[in-house]
Design a protein around this motif. Structure first.
Motif, PDB file in Angstrom:
ATOM      1  N   ARG A  23      -6.616   5.053  -9.606  1.00  9.82           N
ATOM      2  CA  ARG A  23      -7.970   4.486  -9.906  1.00  9.82           C
ATOM      3  C   ARG A  23      -7.787   3.032 -10.847  1.00  9.82           C
ATOM      4  N   LEU A  24      -6.440   2.974 -11.669  1.00 10.02           N
ATOM      5  CA  LEU A  24      -6.146   1.880 -12.346  1.00 10.02           C
ATOM      6  C   LEU A  24      -5.946   0.579 -11.462  1.00 10.02           C
ATOM      7  N   VAL A  25      -4.781   1.103 -10.328  1.00  7.25           N
ATOM      8  CA  VAL A  25      -4.014   0.109  -9.609  1.00  7.25           C
ATOM      9  C   VAL A  25      -5.226  -0.188  -8.550  1.00  7.25           C
ATOM     10  N   GLY A  26      -5.958   0.622  -8.290  1.00  7.74           N
ATOM     11  CA  GLY A  26      -6.811   0.305  -6.942  1.00  7.74           C
ATOM     12  C   GLY A  26      -6.439   0.728  -5.688  1.00  7.74           C
ATOM     13  N   VAL A  27      -5.394   1.876  -5.707  1.00  6.15           N
ATOM     14  CA  VAL A  27      -5.083   2.672  -4.527  1.00  6.15           C
ATOM     15  C   VAL A  27      -5.392   3.764  -4.385  1.00  6.15           C
ATOM     16  N   SER A  28      -4.962   4.281  -3.143  1.00 10.52           N
ATOM     17  CA  SER A  28      -5.350   5.841  -2.921  1.00 10.52           C
ATOM     18  C   SER A  28      -4.130   6.693  -3.430  1.00 10.52           C
ATOM     19  N   ARG A  29      -4.475   7.909  -3.795  1.00 13.95           N
ATOM     20  CA  ARG A  29      -3.430   8.920  -4.406  1.00 13.95           C
ATOM     21  C   ARG A  29      -2.146   8.982  -3.443  1.00 13.95           C
ATOM     22  N   GLY A  30      -2.281   8.979  -2.184  1.00 16.36           N
ATOM     23  CA  GLY A  30      -1.327   9.141  -1.257  1.00 16.36           C
ATOM     24  C   GLY A  30      -0.235   7.720  -1.423  1.00 16.36           C
ATOM     25  N   THR A  31      -1.021   6.591  -1.678  1.00 21.13           N
ATOM     26  CA  THR A  31      -0.385   5.268  -1.820  1.00 21.13           C
ATOM     27  C   THR A  31       0.485   5.602  -3.241  1.00 21.13           C
ATOM     28  N   VAL A  32      -0.017   6.183  -4.257  1.00 23.41           N
ATOM     29  CA  VAL A  32       0.768   6.503  -5.424  1.00 23.41           C
ATOM     30  C   VAL A  32       1.881   7.418  -5.128  1.00 23.41           C
ATOM     31  N   ASP A  33       1.692   8.594  -4.061  1.00 31.32           N
ATOM     32  CA  ASP A  33       2.878   9.427  -4.024  1.00 31.32           C
ATOM     33  C   ASP A  33       3.866   8.488  -3.434  1.00 31.32           C
ATOM     34  N   ARG A  34       3.580   7.736  -2.404  1.00 27.65           N
ATOM     35  CA  ARG A  34       4.603   7.184  -1.522  1.00 27.65           C
ATOM     36  C   ARG A  34       5.426   6.423  -2.450  1.00 27.65           C
ATOM     37  N   ALA A  35       4.861   5.469  -3.118  1.00 26.25           N
ATOM     38  CA  ALA A  35       5.362   4.629  -4.099  1.00 26.25           C
ATOM     39  C   ALA A  35       6.193   5.229  -5.247  1.00 26.25           C
ATOM     40  N   LEU A  36       6.045   6.448  -5.611  1.00 22.34           N
ATOM     41  CA  LEU A  36       6.876   7.293  -6.507  1.00 22.34           C
ATOM     42  C   LEU A  36       8.182   7.839  -5.764  1.00 22.34           C
ATOM     43  N   GLU A  37       7.822   8.334  -4.611  1.00 24.85           N
ATOM     44  CA  GLU A  37       8.979   8.777  -3.749  1.00 24.85           C
ATOM     45  C   GLU A  37       9.900   7.996  -3.142  1.00 24.85           C
ATOM     46  N   SER A  38       9.724   6.563  -3.116  1.00 32.24           N
ATOM     47  CA  SER A  38      10.756   5.664  -2.574  1.00 32.24           C
ATOM     48  C   SER A  38      11.217   4.726  -3.747  1.00 32.24           C
TER      49      SER A  38
END
Length: 411
Positions: A23-38
């Protein structure tokens, strides 16, 4: 990229959940998961599409299987390629290694004291030679294959005597002789076969002078690279007043160049040269003959020609045989083992080098000769008595006077 870094920064702080981070960055939850996995920033990659070369790839492979080194231009002609020539070459370059057998090359291991590579390098800018002349004399370069230690000296010419004199000068400075000196087909050393003087030089030193095949620069690649090093590191910004000045400057620079770290040897040449020379042979107790030699009868003008220059000789030697020798520095003229004239070696060409003392001596001899010619006594004619032949006529009873008168009357 900013979103990926901000997501990982907020998550590492441990104060927000993944949903709050989205919510703070303005992206979806899935995008957050992919960013943390990479561990790396994700980037856009276009899906691979086909190439116009694909339709010809099979035909190209068939031709390469038979002739692996067939040029790309010939391949394009055989398969009927009508597209870009550069695209075709790039595609062929990718698949050609699958059909060409690899050309393996063993790594050379150079033993200490084994070999020194020799070559001539020519400065790319002329320098003063004296008497208003300029030129680019050859520079003899010798590089040890084990230590990569190198020496250099400028020579007056490429003649056999000067080349051998330069080699001997550098070997004396080293204090040792390698088992082999490698040369290309330098005329003064030999082309296909060593010159007679070069073979005698090698025999005196107890070393081998190896002549390489024509157009084979790789066999002495170390000294070839040194030539480029001179051009890039020694010459820029330097000015030379004479060849002697050149040799002085390069002698001061060589210790610095040999102190540089060699990446291939993981050491400095100056640190390896002691081990290198310890495996070499000592200098010959009998010095090799490296002088220019000539024997001539001194003409009336009392000059001898030595390596393109004329040098005066003591005129008292006119008409006599004199022996002329020339080193890298001096020219000497001897008669019956006694020195009669000496000159410093000139680097310029087509000169007439005159010693003023010789001119004065010639003037004295000339006046003495003219004085003797003017005061020479006149030759006298000796009177020789001749006997009368009439005694022979009387002895044989010949009356020559009467017969001659009778013949005159008849006539």
């Amino acid at each position: 990229m900013d979103d990926w870094g901000k997501i990982r920064q907020l998550f590492s702080a441990g104060q927000h959940s993944k949903r709050e981070i989205g919510r703070l960055v303005g992206v979806s939850r899935g995008t957050v998961d992919r960013a943390l996995e990479s561990d790396r920033l994700s980037k856009y990659q276009r899906a691979a599409t086909g190439s116009s070369f694909d339709a010809y790839a099979t035909q190209v492979r068939v031709l390469l299987a038979v002739t692996p080194r067939m040029p790309a231009s010939t391949l394009a002609e055989r398969v009927g390629w009508l597209g870009s020539a550069s695209v075709f070459r790039d595609k062929v370059a990718l698949i050609r290694p699958e059909y060409v057998p690899p050309d393996a090359a063993d790594r050379l291991v150079h033993e200490p004291g084994r070999q020194v590579q020799c070559d001539l390098w020519f400065p790319h800018e002329p320098l003063p030679l004296s008497h208003g002349q300029e030129g680019m004399p050859p520079v003899l370069v010798m590089t040890s294959t084990f230590s990569d230690f190198f020496q250099a000296i400028m020579l007056p010419s490429r003649t056999t005597s000067d080349l051998l004199g330069g080699i001997w000068s550098l070997l004396q400075a080293a204090g040792a002789v390698p088992l082999r000196l490698t040369w290309d087909n330098e005329t003064g050393i030999g082309k296909g076969k060593l010159t007679e003087r070069t073979a005698a030089f090698a025999g005196t030193l107890g070393t081998e002078i190896k002549l390489l095949k024509a157009r084979d620069p790789e066999s002495k690649g170390m000294v070839e690279r040194r030539n480029r090093f001179f051009r890039s590191s020694f010459m820029p910004g330097r000015h030379f007043a004479s060849p002697q000045d050149f040799n002085e400057q390069i002698a001061d620079w060589l210790p610095l160049a040999n102190a540089r770290h060699s990446r291939s040897r993981r050491a400095r040449p100056i640190d390896l040269i002691e081990q290198d020379r310890a495996a070499m042979r000592p200098l010959s107790p009998v010095p090799p003959d490296v002088l220019f030699h000539n024997t001539v009868r001194l003409p009336r003008d009392y000059y001898v020609r030595v390596l393109s220059n004329d040098h005066s000789v003591a005129p008292a030697m006119i008409g006599r045989l004199v022996d002329v020798t020339a080193s890298l520095d001096t020219i000497n003229v001897t008669h019956n083992g006694m020195n009669v004239s000496s000159h410093e070696r000139e680097w310029a060409r087509a000169l007439t080098v005159t010693d003023p003392e010789h001119v004065g001596q010639a003037d004295v001899l000339r006046r003495q000769f003219q004085s003797l010619r003017h005061h020479r006594p006149q030759p006298t004619v000796a009177f020789v008595e001749t006997a009368s032949l009439a005694s022979y006529d009387r002895l044989f009873g010949v009356e020559t006077g009467t017969e001659l008168r009778d013949l005159d009357v008849v006539a």
